[in-house]
Motif scaffolding. Sequence first.
Motif, PDB file in Angstrom:
ATOM      1  N   LEU A 220       4.130  -4.266  19.430  1.00  0.00           N
ATOM      2  CA  LEU A 220       3.995  -3.147  18.500  1.00  0.00           C
ATOM      3  C   LEU A 220       4.225  -3.727  17.115  1.00  0.00           C
ATOM      4  N   ASP A 221       3.157  -3.927  16.388  1.00  0.00           N
ATOM      5  CA  ASP A 221       3.196  -4.640  15.110  1.00  0.00           C
ATOM      6  C   ASP A 221       3.056  -3.677  13.941  1.00  0.00           C
ATOM      7  N   VAL A 222       3.835  -3.938  12.901  1.00  0.00           N
ATOM      8  CA  VAL A 222       3.833  -3.074  11.706  1.00  0.00           C
ATOM      9  C   VAL A 222       3.835  -3.980  10.484  1.00  0.00           C
ATOM     10  N   GLU A 223       3.129  -3.570   9.433  1.00  0.00           N
ATOM     11  CA  GLU A 223       3.160  -4.340   8.180  1.00  0.00           C
ATOM     12  C   GLU A 223       2.963  -3.372   7.018  1.00  0.00           C
ATOM     13  N   LEU A 224       3.721  -3.567   5.940  1.00  0.00           N
ATOM     14  CA  LEU A 224       3.595  -2.651   4.801  1.00  0.00           C
ATOM     15  C   LEU A 224       3.765  -3.374   3.463  1.00  0.00           C
ATOM     16  N   GLY A 225       3.067  -2.864   2.468  1.00  0.00           N
ATOM     17  CA  GLY A 225       3.079  -3.476   1.137  1.00  0.00           C
ATOM     18  C   GLY A 225       4.019  -2.744   0.191  1.00  0.00           C
ATOM     19  N   PHE A 226       4.221  -3.363  -0.960  1.00  0.00           N
ATOM     20  CA  PHE A 226       5.036  -2.792  -2.036  1.00  0.00           C
ATOM     21  C   PHE A 226       6.484  -2.545  -1.608  1.00  0.00           C
ATOM     22  N   ILE A 227       7.060  -3.586  -1.025  1.00  0.00           N
ATOM     23  CA  ILE A 227       8.483  -3.532  -0.666  1.00  0.00           C
ATOM     24  C   ILE A 227       9.279  -4.323  -1.707  1.00  0.00           C
ATOM     25  N   THR A 228      10.576  -4.101  -1.746  1.00  0.00           N
ATOM     26  CA  THR A 228      11.437  -4.929  -2.596  1.00  0.00           C
ATOM     27  C   THR A 228      11.839  -6.186  -1.825  1.00  0.00           C
TER      28      THR A 228
END
Length: 412
Positions: A220-228
Motif C-alpha cells: 500500500l504505497d502513498v506519496e505526497l508533495g509540498f511537505i516540510t
Amino acid sequence: MERLLAQELSQHVGETVRVAGWLHRLRQLKSVSFVIIRDRTGLSQVVVNDASMVAQWPEESVIEVTGRVVSNPQAPAGVEIVDAAVSLLSRAEPSPIELFQPVLNATLPTQLDHAAVALRHPERKRAFEIAAVSLARFRACLDALGFTEVTTPKIVASATESGANVFAIDYFGQPAFLAQSPQFYKQTLVGVFERVYEVGPVFRAEPHDTVRHLAQYTSLDVELGFITDHRDVMEIVTAVVRAMEPSIVPDEIPVMHFADAQEMIAAATGEDLSNENDLSPGNERWLGDWTQREHNSDFLFVTGYPMSKRPFYTHPDPERPEFSNSFDLLFRGQELVTGGQRLHLYADYVAALEARGESTDAYVAYLEAFKHGMPPHGGFALGLERWTSRLAGAANIRETTLFPRDRNRLSP
Ligand code: AMO
C-alpha cells in the motif's frame, strides 16, 4: 424460489425456503440427523430423518435444500430447516482437510498445499475479510484527503530498493525486473497529481525463509508533495492506520529517534549496537514490548535511520546528515511501514548516486521528473500481509496470505 443465506433465515421463520452451500458436516444421531450447510454468511442447520443419501456425499460437496424454517434456540442463529428435501449440485472427493473442526488441525504446510480447501475454513477466511475491510478504509481515507489512486508497471527496467533481491526476467530479449516497489513511479506522479496512492503487488527475491517475508506481497504505497519534512508523512500514516482499524491506534503514536532507540536497547540488554545501522527483528520485538509497557501503544515510530541503510532517494536530516529524514512504523514489535522525505532536486540525485558509485544511466527516465521541477515530497509503504498477520495474531505471515510465494513455494 430465491436462494436465502444462512444469516437471513431467522427472518423467515414459518416460510418454505431454499438454501445452498457446502456440506460442512453431517451429524448422525439415533433418530435424527443434522446436515450443516456453509455459505458465505455462515452455517445453517437442516434436520433430516433419513440421512442415508447425504451420508454418501463427502464433506465439501455442494448441496441444495428446500424446507421450512422453524425456531430452535440450540441451532446456529436460532433457527433450523425441517421437512427438508436435499439434493446434490456437485459431489466432492474426500476432503484433505477437516474443515468442520473449529480450529484447523492440519499443519501450515498442508494447509498451504491445499489452499483451495483450507481457505474455506471460517477462521482462515476471516483474516482476508478483515484485509478487504482494511483496504477499503485505506482507500476511503486517502480519497477524502485528496489523493488519486494510480496503477503503475510491474515489469521495470531497474531495481528500486536495492540490487540484490530483485527478480530478473527476459523481456523480449532485453533484461528487465519485476518491480520491488512502485517507488519511482509514485514519486514521478507527485509531479502530476501532487498526492497519489497505489495498491499493488511487489516482488522481492528474499534470500531467507522467514515468518515475515514473502517473495510477492501487496504494497500500500502513498506519496505526497509540498511537505516540510518526514513528519508530515507520519501524520498521513497515522490517519491511514487509524482509519484502517480505529480501535487500536492511540491519540498520538510515540516517536523515538533511531539513535535513542539503539542507546536504550544497548543500555537495557548490554548488546553492542555501535556498528549497527538497522534494527534487528529481535530489537524490533524488544521495542514493541517497551512501547506496550511504557506507552500502552501497539505502535511506535522510529525516525532518523542512518543514511547508509536507506535507499539513494532518501533525504538526509539537514541537522545530522549521517541520519535520514525517514522512519519505520513498528506495529506490535514488527516493521509495518517504511517511509520518509525524498530528495527533490535533480542535482542532489546526481550527487547521491555518484556518492554510492552508481551511474545515472539506469535512472534517466526517473530523473527526468526532477529535471523538470518537483516539490519537496515524501511517502511511505505499508505491507498488507504484515498488517493482517499482526492484527490476526498469526505467528507466520503465510497464514494471512491467500497464496503465498516464497523460496520454496510457487504453487498453488
Ligand atoms: P520497504 O522495502 O521497507 O520500503 O517495504 C515497505 C514495507 O513492506 C513490507 N515488506 C514486506 N512484506 C512482506 N514480505 C516482504 N518480503 C516484505 N518486504 C517489505 C514491510 C515494509 O515496511 N519504497 C519503500 C517505501 C517508501 O519509502 O515509500 C519500500 O518499499 O511492511
